[in-house]
Design a protein around this motif. Structure first.
Motif, PDB file in Angstrom:
ATOM      1  N   LEU A 112       0.769  -1.207   0.030  1.00 31.00           N
ATOM      2  CA  LEU A 112      -0.147  -0.047  -0.006  1.00 31.00           C
ATOM      3  C   LEU A 112       1.007   1.373   0.138  1.00 31.00           C
ATOM      4  O   LEU A 112       0.574   2.020  -0.855  1.00 31.00           O
ATOM      5  N   THR A 113       1.905   1.295   1.052  1.00 24.88           N
ATOM      6  CA  THR A 113       3.033   2.369   0.939  1.00 24.88           C
ATOM      7  C   THR A 113       3.644   2.588  -0.308  1.00 24.88           C
ATOM      8  O   THR A 113       3.682   3.479  -0.736  1.00 24.88           O
ATOM      9  N   ARG A 114       4.094   1.398  -0.716  1.00 21.08           N
ATOM     10  CA  ARG A 114       4.927   1.253  -1.781  1.00 21.08           C
ATOM     11  C   ARG A 114       4.198   2.154  -3.179  1.00 21.08           C
ATOM     12  O   ARG A 114       4.685   2.972  -3.953  1.00 21.08           O
ATOM     13  N   TRP A 115       3.136   1.464  -3.567  1.00 23.13           N
ATOM     14  CA  TRP A 115       2.233   1.970  -4.623  1.00 23.13           C
ATOM     15  C   TRP A 115       1.685   3.723  -4.302  1.00 23.13           C
ATOM     16  O   TRP A 115       1.749   4.323  -5.280  1.00 23.13           O
ATOM     17  N   PHE A 116       1.400   3.702  -3.013  1.00 21.26           N
ATOM     18  CA  PHE A 116       0.990   5.390  -2.875  1.00 21.26           C
ATOM     19  C   PHE A 116       2.187   6.239  -3.267  1.00 21.26           C
ATOM     20  O   PHE A 116       2.254   7.142  -3.852  1.00 21.26           O
ATOM     21  N   LEU A 117       3.394   5.662  -2.657  1.00 14.81           N
ATOM     22  CA  LEU A 117       4.562   6.610  -2.990  1.00 14.81           C
ATOM     23  C   LEU A 117       5.013   6.777  -4.293  1.00 14.81           C
ATOM     24  O   LEU A 117       5.513   7.678  -4.724  1.00 14.81           O
ATOM     25  N   ILE A 118       4.671   5.594  -5.122  1.00 15.00           N
ATOM     26  CA  ILE A 118       5.076   5.702  -6.411  1.00 15.00           C
ATOM     27  C   ILE A 118       4.259   6.667  -7.168  1.00 15.00           C
ATOM     28  O   ILE A 118       4.666   7.556  -7.939  1.00 15.00           O
ATOM     29  N   ILE A 119       2.847   6.538  -6.943  1.00 14.01           N
ATOM     30  CA  ILE A 119       1.890   7.534  -7.345  1.00 14.01           C
ATOM     31  C   ILE A 119       2.169   8.693  -7.117  1.00 14.01           C
ATOM     32  O   ILE A 119       2.273   9.866  -7.921  1.00 14.01           O
ATOM     33  N   LEU A 120       2.405   9.119  -5.846  1.00 12.67           N
ATOM     34  CA  LEU A 120       2.680  10.379  -5.198  1.00 12.67           C
ATOM     35  C   LEU A 120       3.919  11.041  -6.010  1.00 12.67           C
ATOM     36  O   LEU A 120       4.068  12.064  -6.586  1.00 12.67           O
ATOM     37  N   ALA A 121       5.042  10.174  -6.160  1.00 11.28           N
ATOM     38  CA  ALA A 121       6.157  10.724  -6.717  1.00 11.28           C
ATOM     39  C   ALA A 121       5.750  11.224  -8.453  1.00 11.28           C
ATOM     40  O   ALA A 121       6.299  12.379  -8.778  1.00 11.28           O
ATOM     41  N   LEU A 122       4.930  10.352  -8.986  1.00 12.88           N
ATOM     42  CA  LEU A 122       4.850  10.637 -10.246  1.00 12.88           C
ATOM     43  C   LEU A 122       3.640  11.983 -10.636  1.00 12.88           C
ATOM     44  O   LEU A 122       3.915  12.487 -11.387  1.00 12.88           O
ATOM     45  N   VAL A 123       2.712  12.138  -9.469  1.00 12.32           N
ATOM     46  CA  VAL A 123       2.108  13.049  -9.749  1.00 12.32           C
ATOM     47  C   VAL A 123       2.744  14.372  -9.096  1.00 12.32           C
ATOM     48  O   VAL A 123       2.643  15.517  -9.878  1.00 12.32           O
ATOM     49  N   ILE A 124       3.916  14.506  -8.137  1.00  9.04           N
ATOM     50  CA  ILE A 124       4.445  15.514  -7.965  1.00  9.04           C
ATOM     51  C   ILE A 124       5.357  16.015  -9.114  1.00  9.04           C
ATOM     52  O   ILE A 124       5.486  17.152  -9.544  1.00  9.04           O
ATOM     53  N   SER A 125       5.954  15.152  -9.838  1.00  7.24           N
ATOM     54  CA  SER A 125       6.944  15.354 -11.055  1.00  7.24           C
ATOM     55  C   SER A 125       6.008  15.940 -12.056  1.00  7.24           C
ATOM     56  O   SER A 125       6.626  16.880 -12.503  1.00  7.24           O
ATOM     57  N   ALA A 126       4.773  15.356 -12.310  1.00 14.27           N
ATOM     58  CA  ALA A 126       4.062  16.011 -13.292  1.00 14.27           C
ATOM     59  C   ALA A 126       3.539  17.429 -12.898  1.00 14.27           C
ATOM     60  O   ALA A 126       3.312  18.384 -13.808  1.00 14.27           O
ATOM     61  N   ALA A 127       3.216  17.502 -11.714  1.00 17.27           N
ATOM     62  CA  ALA A 127       2.862  19.113 -11.289  1.00 17.27           C
ATOM     63  C   ALA A 127       4.131  19.998 -11.182  1.00 17.27           C
ATOM     64  O   ALA A 127       3.825  20.994 -11.742  1.00 17.27           O
ATOM     65  N   VAL A 128       5.222  19.632 -10.740  1.00 18.63           N
ATOM     66  CA  VAL A 128       6.433  20.580 -11.005  1.00 18.63           C
ATOM     67  C   VAL A 128       6.555  20.672 -12.564  1.00 18.63           C
ATOM     68  O   VAL A 128       6.812  21.965 -12.832  1.00 18.63           O
ATOM     69  N   LEU A 129       6.569  19.718 -13.465  1.00 18.65           N
ATOM     70  CA  LEU A 129       6.750  20.116 -14.836  1.00 18.65           C
ATOM     71  C   LEU A 129       5.582  20.932 -15.369  1.00 18.65           C
ATOM     72  O   LEU A 129       5.738  21.924 -16.172  1.00 18.65           O
TER      73      LEU A 129
END
Length: 156
Positions: free
Chosen positions: A62-79
């Motif tokens: 649960l944590t693993r996939w949450f952190l993967i999705i969170l990192a991808l969302v943050i990266s997209a938001a920064v872009l």
């Protein structure tokens, strides 16, 4: 945006190359630890399934996939942010190293199920029990750089 791409690319490559060297070539996953410049710099293998300092590490996939999705969302938001606001060159560079580091940790979570942390620094009688990696450094530096230089470019 080209600067964001190249900064992210080289950051990601440096992070993954350092992890490959430490985990597979130096075999730190089996050896466990190596003193480089004791007590200041040591290699200590740590598999981080959570966030900083192992927080939230007890929740498995649960944590693993949450952190993967969170990192991808943050990266997209920064872009999206740097595309919309066009910060100066230091802001673009900061965004790139932040994104490259975040994606480096995403790849770790996908490949190993955890982030490979291996850098350990202690000093002056303080024995630091925590380890970190190149991606952690670049995420911090990138976030700090965006705070300092992430605003819109000023045109005279």
């Amino acid at each position: 945006m080209r600067l964001v791409f190249w900064a992210g690319f080289w950051t990601f490559l440096l992070d993954q190359a350092s992890k490959y060297l430490v985990v597979h070539i130096l075999n730190l996953r089996t050896v466990g630890e190596m003193d480089v410049i004791p007590p200041f710099l040591n290699l200590r293998m740590a598999w981080n399934t959570g966030v900083n300092f192992g927080l939230l590490s007890g929740y498995g996939d649960l944590t693993r996939w949450f952190l993967i999705i969170l990192a991808l969302v943050i990266s997209a938001a920064v872009l999206w942010w740097v595309y919309r606001d066009t910060p100066n060159r230091l802001g673009l560079l900061s965004a790139g190293v932040l994104i490259g580091g975040a994606l480096g940790n995403v790849v770790d979570r996908l490949l190993y199920g955890a982030v490979a942390d291996f850098l350990n620094m202690s000093c002056c009688g303080f024995d630091n029990p925590y380890a970190f990696n190149v991606a952690d450094i670049t995420i911090f530096v990138g976030a700090f750089g965006l705070i300092l230089w992430g605003g819109k470019q000023k045109h005279p």
